[in-house]
Design a protein around this motif. Structure first.
Motif, PDB file in Angstrom:
ATOM      1  N   ALA A  17      19.369   1.780  19.883  1.00  9.20           N
ATOM      2  CA  ALA A  17      18.061   2.101  19.331  1.00  9.20           C
ATOM      3  C   ALA A  17      17.885   3.588  19.111  1.00  9.20           C
ATOM      4  CB  ALA A  17      16.984   1.595  20.281  1.00  9.20           C
ATOM      5  N   ILE A  30      15.603  -0.075  10.378  1.00  6.78           N
ATOM      6  CA  ILE A  30      14.843  -0.222  11.612  1.00  6.78           C
ATOM      7  C   ILE A  30      15.188   0.941  12.542  1.00  6.78           C
ATOM      8  CG2 ILE A  30      14.392  -1.654  13.625  1.00  6.78           C
ATOM      9  CD1 ILE A  30      13.379  -2.861  11.052  1.00  6.78           C
ATOM     10  N   ARG A  32      15.035   2.431  16.171  1.00  6.38           N
ATOM     11  CA  ARG A  32      14.907   1.878  17.513  1.00  6.38           C
ATOM     12  C   ARG A  32      14.778   2.997  18.537  1.00  6.38           C
ATOM     13  NH1 ARG A  32      18.457  -1.267  14.597  1.00  6.38           N
ATOM     14  NH2 ARG A  32      17.921  -3.481  14.522  1.00  6.38           N
ATOM     15  N   ASN A  71       5.464  -3.114  19.853  1.00  5.53           N
ATOM     16  CA  ASN A  71       6.290  -3.808  18.863  1.00  5.53           C
ATOM     17  C   ASN A  71       5.459  -4.622  17.874  1.00  5.53           C
ATOM     18  OD1 ASN A  71       8.968  -2.988  19.425  1.00  5.53           O
ATOM     19  ND2 ASN A  71       9.012  -4.291  21.235  1.00  5.53           N
ATOM     20  N   ARG A  75       6.631  -3.367  14.106  1.00  3.08           N
ATOM     21  CA  ARG A  75       7.385  -4.127  13.102  1.00  3.08           C
ATOM     22  C   ARG A  75       6.904  -3.828  11.688  1.00  3.08           C
ATOM     23  NH1 ARG A  75       4.581  -8.765  15.460  1.00  3.08           N
ATOM     24  NH2 ARG A  75       6.492  -9.077  16.645  1.00  3.08           N
ATOM     25  N   LYS A  79       9.802  -0.048  13.244  1.00  2.31           N
ATOM     26  CA  LYS A  79      10.131   0.541  14.537  1.00  2.31           C
ATOM     27  C   LYS A  79      10.343  -0.585  15.547  1.00  2.31           C
ATOM     28  CE  LYS A  79       8.775   4.743  13.058  1.00  2.31           C
ATOM     29  NZ  LYS A  79       9.614   5.953  12.991  1.00  2.31           N
ATOM     30  N   GLU A  80      11.271  -0.364  16.456  1.00  2.00           N
ATOM     31  CA  GLU A  80      11.514  -1.337  17.516  1.00  2.00           C
ATOM     32  C   GLU A  80      11.665  -0.606  18.835  1.00  2.00           C
ATOM     33  OE1 GLU A  80      15.159  -4.163  18.773  1.00  2.00           O
ATOM     34  OE2 GLU A  80      14.355  -4.536  16.751  1.00  2.00           O
ATOM     35  N   THR A  82      12.230  -0.701  23.163  1.00  2.00           N
ATOM     36  CA  THR A  82      12.752  -1.430  24.317  1.00  2.00           C
ATOM     37  C   THR A  82      12.432  -0.648  25.581  1.00  2.00           C
ATOM     38  OG1 THR A  82      14.891  -0.354  24.030  1.00  2.00           O
ATOM     39  CG2 THR A  82      14.622  -2.548  23.061  1.00  2.00           C
ATOM     40  N   THR A 309       4.804   4.956  21.743  1.00  2.00           N
ATOM     41  CA  THR A 309       4.989   4.128  20.546  1.00  2.00           C
ATOM     42  C   THR A 309       4.066   4.567  19.418  1.00  2.00           C
ATOM     43  OG1 THR A 309       3.427   2.435  21.347  1.00  2.00           O
ATOM     44  CG2 THR A 309       5.750   2.165  21.928  1.00  2.00           C
ATOM     45  N   GLY A 318      14.012   7.665  14.032  1.00  2.00           N
ATOM     46  CA  GLY A 318      13.956   7.611  15.484  1.00  2.00           C
ATOM     47  C   GLY A 318      14.246   8.943  16.133  1.00  2.00           C
TER      48      GLY A 318
END
Length: 393
Positions: A17, A30, A32, A71, A75, A79-80, A82, A309, A318
């Motif tokens: 990510a 995407i 991450r 999240n 989406r 962006k993702e 964890t 976030t 990112g």
């Protein structure tokens, strides 16, 4: 060893990510971002009442909900997020693998160790537990933000309400817990700041409740009644952060006076009784996830994750440096179910936020109270203002 292996596996899964070239792997486009969470292995505290839940996971569930909520909006922005979970001893592993945002559910000494290690790697730490005012003053760090309110913020919030009610004569009772004397110091500062008067002070030294018996009967009534004799007062303020004795003071004192501080009428960042401004939605989502009510620490961890976030949503890709810059920008704001946008104070990294004044079953008020004005925002009437802070970031 097993925990270290599990952490390494979690990092392996999360850290792709952190790459900023979306064309280098499947799922192009995407961005991450991994967010670290560091907690402790403290044994769960035994609550004074069996009605209170035993919290076994600290603020972890708040951080997990923050990832889920991040999240939902992420989406749409490609962006993702964890969450990489660990303990204080895992900080080197997180930093070594590239995690640059760490939510810390740690006491102050461990928090500073983590912050100093993180600073060497250019990482940002968000404090979701330690209320110590020193962390916002002489012990502050440039890479340390605070989503949990300081003790001075809490004391000022309560003091504003009491003064608004014209309850200006205070009887202060201080326990022996590690946070009790610092909270009592904050109350004294608030009294001086707001023109209230502490007419009586006593240290609580008794052992009451389940551990104290007298022929099978705990005689808390007589102990408390005798202890609280002294100068007349408007309100009995208790400094008992661990909840060891404060609840025993209600309805047993020598005079019929309200109890406030860490028991009965309490200042807090979050409470189950709070339902305004969409708060019920957050309460319900947390209940589904965790199977229990959301605590103040849960809320602070949720807010920390959501702040990261939200900042990530304001930058392209990112790039963690750009995300950190967006998070610390004076114009950054966060919607967090408090009725107004929250922001970080540039001089000490503290999150500005309204403080709830709650009874055990209902919301009583929200501070800042009406009439407490400030040249920037009334929220800066709580805690250390810029000119008062000893922080040099």
């Amino acid at each position: 060893m097993l925990r270290a292996l599990l952490l390494a596996l979690a990092l392996y899964c999360a850290l792709p990510a952190l790459a900023t070239d979306p064309a280098a792997r499947p799922g192009a486009g995407i961005a991450r971002l991994a967010i670290g969470f560091l907690g402790t292995d403290d044994p769960p505290a035994t609550p004074l009442s069996f009605l209170d839940p035993v919290i076994r996971d600290g603020a972890l569930m708040g951080a997990r909900l923050g990832i889920q909520d991040g999240n939902v909006t992420g989406r749409f922005l490609k962006k993702e997020f964890t969450l990489v979970e660990g303990r204080e001893g895992d900080v080197d592993a997180l930093l070594g693998q590239g995690v640059r945002f760490i939510v810390a559910d740690l006491p102050s000494d461990a928090l500073l160790r983590v912050a100093d290690k993180a600073a060497a790697k250019g990482a940002l730490v968000l404090n979701a537990r330690a209320r110590d005012d020193g962390l916002r003053n002489a012990q502050c760090r440039a890479n340390l933000l605070h989503t949990i309110p300081s003790r001075r913020m809490l004391a000022d919030a309560l003091g504003q309400y009491l003064v608004t009610r014209r309850w200006t004569s205070w009887f202060l009772v201080t326990g022996a817990g590690p946070g009790d004397k610092p909270f009592a110091d904050a109350v004294r500062r608030t009294a001086k700041r707001l023109g209230a008067k502490i007419v009586e002070e006593k240290d609580w030294t008794f052992d009451v409740g389940h551990s104290r018996t007298d022929d099978g009967f705990s005689n808390e009534r007589d102990v408390v009644s005798t202890f609280t004799r002294g100068a007349d007062h408007d309100v009995l303020i208790v400094a008992d952060e661990d909840g060891a004795f404060g609840d025993f003071l209600s309805y047993r004192a020598a005079r019929p006076r309200p109890v406030a501080g860490t028991a009965e009428l309490t200042p807090t960042a979050w409470s189950r009784v709070f339902e305004q401004w969409g708060g019920t939605q957050l309460q319900n989502r947390f209940q589904v996830l965790a199977g229990r009510v959301m605590t103040e620490r849960d809320y602070a961890a949720w807010t920390a994750v959501r702040a990261v976030t939200e900042a990530a949503g304001k930058v392209k890709g990112g790039d963690t440096v750009a995300v950190a810059a967006a998070l610390k920008d004076p114009g950054f704001t966060l919607a967090a179910f408090k009725g107004q946008a929250l922001s970080f104070r540039p001089w000490d990294g503290q999150l500005r936020q309204p403080i709830l004044i709650t009874s055990p079953r209902l919301l009583v008020s929200v501070s800042p109270q009406e009439g407490y004005l400030h040249q920037r925002t009334p929220l800066d009437s709580l805690g250390d203002d810029e000119g008062e802070s000893l922080c040099r970031r």
